[in-house]
Design a protein around this motif. Structure first.
Motif, PDB file in Angstrom:
ATOM      1  N   UNK A 199       0.721  -1.296  -0.120  1.00  0.00           N
ATOM      2  CA  UNK A 199       0.011   0.115   0.043  1.00  0.00           C
ATOM      3  C   UNK A 199       0.793   1.136  -0.113  1.00  0.00           C
ATOM      4  N   UNK A 200       1.899   1.210   0.991  1.00  0.00           N
ATOM      5  CA  UNK A 200       2.845   2.257   0.940  1.00  0.00           C
ATOM      6  C   UNK A 200       3.548   2.605  -0.562  1.00  0.00           C
ATOM      7  N   UNK A 201       4.290   1.678  -1.020  1.00  0.00           N
ATOM      8  CA  UNK A 201       4.630   1.658  -2.469  1.00  0.00           C
ATOM      9  C   UNK A 201       3.781   2.077  -3.632  1.00  0.00           C
ATOM     10  N   UNK A 202       2.525   1.556  -3.474  1.00  0.00           N
ATOM     11  CA  UNK A 202       1.753   2.237  -4.545  1.00  0.00           C
ATOM     12  C   UNK A 202       1.237   3.718  -4.343  1.00  0.00           C
ATOM     13  N   UNK A 203       1.235   3.925  -3.056  1.00  0.00           N
ATOM     14  CA  UNK A 203       0.872   5.488  -2.833  1.00  0.00           C
ATOM     15  C   UNK A 203       2.079   6.442  -3.017  1.00  0.00           C
ATOM     16  N   UNK A 204       3.203   5.806  -2.773  1.00  0.00           N
ATOM     17  CA  UNK A 204       4.574   6.705  -3.065  1.00  0.00           C
ATOM     18  C   UNK A 204       4.453   6.731  -4.862  1.00  0.00           C
ATOM     19  N   UNK A 205       4.350   5.464  -5.441  1.00  0.00           N
ATOM     20  CA  UNK A 205       4.510   5.562  -6.668  1.00  0.00           C
ATOM     21  C   UNK A 205       3.568   6.284  -7.526  1.00  0.00           C
ATOM     22  N   UNK A 206       2.216   6.293  -7.017  1.00  0.00           N
ATOM     23  CA  UNK A 206       1.243   7.340  -7.784  1.00  0.00           C
ATOM     24  C   UNK A 206       1.887   8.818  -7.596  1.00  0.00           C
ATOM     25  N   UNK A 207       1.976   9.258  -6.539  1.00  0.00           N
ATOM     26  CA  UNK A 207       2.666  10.540  -6.204  1.00  0.00           C
ATOM     27  C   UNK A 207       3.840  10.740  -7.449  1.00  0.00           C
ATOM     28  N   UNK A 208       4.980   9.959  -7.364  1.00  0.00           N
ATOM     29  CA  UNK A 208       6.031  10.003  -8.249  1.00  0.00           C
ATOM     30  C   UNK A 208       5.640  10.238  -9.821  1.00  0.00           C
ATOM     31  N   UNK A 209       4.649   9.264 -10.130  1.00  0.00           N
ATOM     32  CA  UNK A 209       4.248   9.449 -11.465  1.00  0.00           C
ATOM     33  C   UNK A 209       3.371  10.382 -11.838  1.00  0.00           C
ATOM     34  N   UNK A 210       2.775  11.131 -10.960  1.00  0.00           N
ATOM     35  CA  UNK A 210       1.971  12.248 -11.086  1.00  0.00           C
ATOM     36  C   UNK A 210       2.837  13.445 -11.428  1.00  0.00           C
ATOM     37  N   UNK A 211       4.227  13.483 -11.024  1.00  0.00           N
ATOM     38  CA  UNK A 211       5.154  14.570 -11.229  1.00  0.00           C
ATOM     39  C   UNK A 211       5.165  14.757 -12.640  1.00  0.00           C
ATOM     40  N   UNK A 264       7.742  15.818 -14.533  1.00  0.00           N
ATOM     41  CA  UNK A 264       8.950  15.576 -15.211  1.00  0.00           C
ATOM     42  C   UNK A 264       9.341  14.225 -14.587  1.00  0.00           C
ATOM     43  N   UNK A 265       8.457  13.241 -14.489  1.00  0.00           N
ATOM     44  CA  UNK A 265       8.923  11.839 -14.230  1.00  0.00           C
ATOM     45  C   UNK A 265       9.836  11.233 -14.899  1.00  0.00           C
ATOM     46  N   UNK A 266      11.195  10.487 -14.297  1.00  0.00           N
ATOM     47  CA  UNK A 266      12.069   9.772 -15.223  1.00  0.00           C
ATOM     48  C   UNK A 266      12.141   8.603 -15.016  1.00  0.00           C
ATOM     49  N   UNK A 267      11.908   7.638 -15.763  1.00  0.00           N
ATOM     50  CA  UNK A 267      11.999   6.256 -15.618  1.00  0.00           C
ATOM     51  C   UNK A 267      13.367   5.541 -16.036  1.00  0.00           C
ATOM     52  N   UNK A 268      13.906   4.585 -15.228  1.00  0.00           N
ATOM     53  CA  UNK A 268      14.905   4.098 -15.250  1.00  0.00           C
ATOM     54  C   UNK A 268      14.647   2.596 -16.339  1.00  0.00           C
ATOM     55  N   UNK A 305       1.496   3.574 -14.450  1.00  0.00           N
ATOM     56  CA  UNK A 305       2.837   2.946 -15.068  1.00  0.00           C
ATOM     57  C   UNK A 305       2.739   2.605 -16.537  1.00  0.00           C
ATOM     58  N   UNK A 306       1.589   2.043 -16.926  1.00  0.00           N
ATOM     59  CA  UNK A 306       1.410   1.840 -18.362  1.00  0.00           C
ATOM     60  C   UNK A 306       1.780   3.172 -19.290  1.00  0.00           C
ATOM     61  N   UNK A 307       0.975   4.089 -18.946  1.00  0.00           N
ATOM     62  CA  UNK A 307       1.059   5.460 -19.649  1.00  0.00           C
ATOM     63  C   UNK A 307       2.279   6.087 -19.556  1.00  0.00           C
ATOM     64  N   UNK A 308       3.260   5.698 -18.609  1.00  0.00           N
ATOM     65  CA  UNK A 308       4.331   6.414 -18.486  1.00  0.00           C
ATOM     66  C   UNK A 308       5.449   5.724 -19.425  1.00  0.00           C
ATOM     67  N   UNK A 309       5.369   4.332 -19.817  1.00  0.00           N
ATOM     68  CA  UNK A 309       5.798   3.913 -20.822  1.00  0.00           C
ATOM     69  C   UNK A 309       5.315   4.079 -22.327  1.00  0.00           C
ATOM     70  N   UNK A 310       4.295   4.782 -22.178  1.00  0.00           N
ATOM     71  CA  UNK A 310       3.876   4.978 -23.676  1.00  0.00           C
ATOM     72  C   UNK A 310       2.705   4.052 -24.048  1.00  0.00           C
ATOM     73  N   UNK A 311       2.394   3.352 -23.085  1.00  0.00           N
ATOM     74  CA  UNK A 311       1.196   2.242 -23.156  1.00  0.00           C
ATOM     75  C   UNK A 311       0.192   2.541 -22.731  1.00  0.00           C
ATOM     76  N   UNK A 312      -0.804   1.459 -22.683  1.00  0.00           N
ATOM     77  CA  UNK A 312      -2.084   1.541 -21.870  1.00  0.00           C
ATOM     78  C   UNK A 312      -2.551   0.330 -21.138  1.00  0.00           C
TER      79      UNK A 312
END
Length: 517
Positions: free
Chosen positions: A332-344, A346-350, A478-485
């Motif tokens: 739950x904590x990982x999902x919440x933090x990841x959602x906040x990060x992906x909403x930024x 200028x998010x940068x993916x590794x 996550x899917x949209x950050x990779x250009x997917x859906x």
């Protein structure tokens, strides 16, 4: 400063009136031996009327008088003298002169009315075009140059425009937009006009001694700029033109006001939405952390206080419960933090080239540690190409989808994880045999804090195992950050199938290392 280079030349500068007189006199001289005096007089009157189409009133009257005098000298007996036989020709010459003046006056009046109608049509067209331009403008201030051009076109005089960039802004602010040249005195006049919100200059009742005109850009109860028209007091039609210029400025002021109010309202909505999201996030976190924490606290207290009274199996079950709830809290904590990060923004993916087998294998190992993990069946298409992705994020996406599938499907039914190629995309799908999702919720389940249909879920899921409504939102992000859906497909025999389509890229060869043989 711009000069009056665009001012049209007066009509009497045109060669046509003088050519008309020249042709008229040539005809009269040529027909002298063939026409009597009355017919020659009619040619003179016709020449005067045609020439008045271009000549102003005074010049036309003077030209008619000169023509009558010359006609007397050239054609009226005794010829080549200015002597007039009072009984024979004085009435004729006087009637010719009066008739010339009356007809020329009527022609000139009609010409003036036609000019006025044309000017009104041009002003109406200019206002309509200006209104259309501002109506669709996202930022009306960007059209300050267009207002400058419209005022210059209407006045044929040098113009300057000052536009404020915000409600409450001051003319001296660096953000104030200036278009056109103005000296220090004129800039002071523009600032005073903005503060007072009233026109200044000749004919306005305020600072009539000024040679220039100052017009405010008025919105609803606020002035958001001003326009300067140089030499307004000397413009031939200045008083008549001023209402038209003020209408152009007021259109700009109203558009600026609407734009600034809309931007202010949008910021207020965004702040309210942000605050609502924060409140919902805090409420969800506090609610969803309470249940696993209570379970952990209960199991830990039992182990601490009653360890001597418990057998080995009881202690193992309590410890397993602590591990399971701790993993739930971590997820739950990982999902919440990841959602906040992906909403930024200028998010940068590794991202790197990753094998689908390795990602699915790691996800399966974690799933199989769960009590119901044996239900997960995986299949990967042979010779699946490498994926250009962030492996941690894609693993988190599959973890969430598997967690939902195991949670919301019958305990004896399988959960299928498949990876295949579909066109130019890699399709990662997780399918279950649960009750499915009602059509009204098939898109809303991807929104944050939406947990789906409460009625259909209550029959298949224990309340303590409900999610926070964040997992699917994170998966789609996550899917949209990779250009997917990420899409939800219904299954013919019941259940859900979540499909994540990621674009396949052409594998780029790795550059050789420096110094390699």
């Amino acid at each position: 400063m711009q000069s009056n280079l665009n001012t049209p030349a007066p009509r009497w500068h045109s060669p046509w009136p003088w050519l008309t007189w020249l042709v008229g006199w040539a005809l009269m001289l040529a027909l002298d031996r063939h026409l009597d005096l009355a017919n020659l007089a009619m040619l003179l009157m016709l020449t005067s009327v045609v020439a008045s189409l271009w000549l102003p009133g005074v010049i036309s009257a003077a030209a008619s008088a000169a023509g009558v005098i010359a006609f007397n000298w050239a054609f009226v007996p005794p010829r080549f003298t200015f002597t007039v036989d009072l009984h024979q020709h004085a009435l004729l010459l006087l009637a010719m002169l009066v008739a010339n003046w009356v007809i020329s006056g009527l022609v000139i009046r009609q010409r003036q009315l036609a000019d006025a109608a044309r000017q009104l049509a041009e002003r109406e067209k200019r206002l309509r075009t200006w209104g259309d331009t501002l109506r669709d403008a996202a930022d009306p201030a960007a059209h300050a140059s267009a207002l400058h051009a419209a005022l210059a076109e209407a006045t044929q005089a040098p113009v300057a425009v000052s536009v404020l960039r915000g409600l409450g802004a001051q003319p001296e602010d660096d953000s104030t937009l200036h278009v056109g040249d103005a000296n220090d005195e004129q800039r002071t006049g523009l600032a005073l006009c903005i503060r007072d919100g009233r026109a200044m200059g000749s004919g306005t009742g305020r600072y009539d001694e000024l040679p220039d005109g100052y017009l405010p850009l008025r919105g609803r109860g606020v002035t958001l700029g001003a326009a300067l028209v140089c030499g307004m007091a000397t413009l031939r039609n200045g008083p008549e033109l001023r209402p038209h210029l003020q209408a152009l400025c007021d259109q700009m002021g109203s558009a600026l006001h609407r734009s600034l109010i809309s931007a202010q309202a949008q910021r207020s909505r965004e702040q309210a939405q942000l605050q609502a999201t924060r409140n919902a996030l805090l409420a969800a976190i506090s609610h969803d952390h309470r249940t696993p924490l209570a379970t952990i606290m209960g199991a830990a207290s039992a182990l601490h206080d009653q360890a001597d009274k418990l057998d080995a199996d009881q202690r193992r079950r309590l410890a397993a419960g602590i591990v399971e709830e701790a993993e739930r809290l971590s997820r739950l904590t990982d999902n919440t933090l990841q959602l906040a990060r992906l909403d930024a923004p200028s998010v940068q993916l590794r991202c790197d080239w990753e094998s689908a087998e390795e990602i699915v294998g790691a996800v399966l190992r974690r799933a199989r540690r769960r009590p119901d993990g044996a239900r997960v069946k995986a299949w990967i298409e042979p010779e699946m190409p490498l994926l250009w992705c962030d492996p941690m994020l894609v693993s988190q996406l599959l973890d969430n989808l598997l967690d939902n599938a195991l949670k919301y499907s019958p305990s004896e039914s399988p959960v299928e994880l498949q990876v295949c190629r579909q066109g130019g995309e890699a399709l990662l799908s997780v399918c279950d045999h649960g009750p499915g999702i009602a059509p009204a919720w098939r898109e809303r389940v991807f929104e944050v804090f939406q947990r789906g249909d409460e009625a259909s879920r209550a029959a298949s899921v224990e309340t303590r195992r409900e999610g926070a409504g964040v997992g699917l939102a994170v998966c789609r992000a996550i899917a949209r950050a990779h250009g997917g859906e990420l899409r939800l497909q219904t299954r013919a025999h019941g259940g859900c199938c979540f499909e994540c389509a990621l674009p396949l890229r052409e594998l780029q060869p790795t550059p050789p290392e420096e110094g390699a043989p």
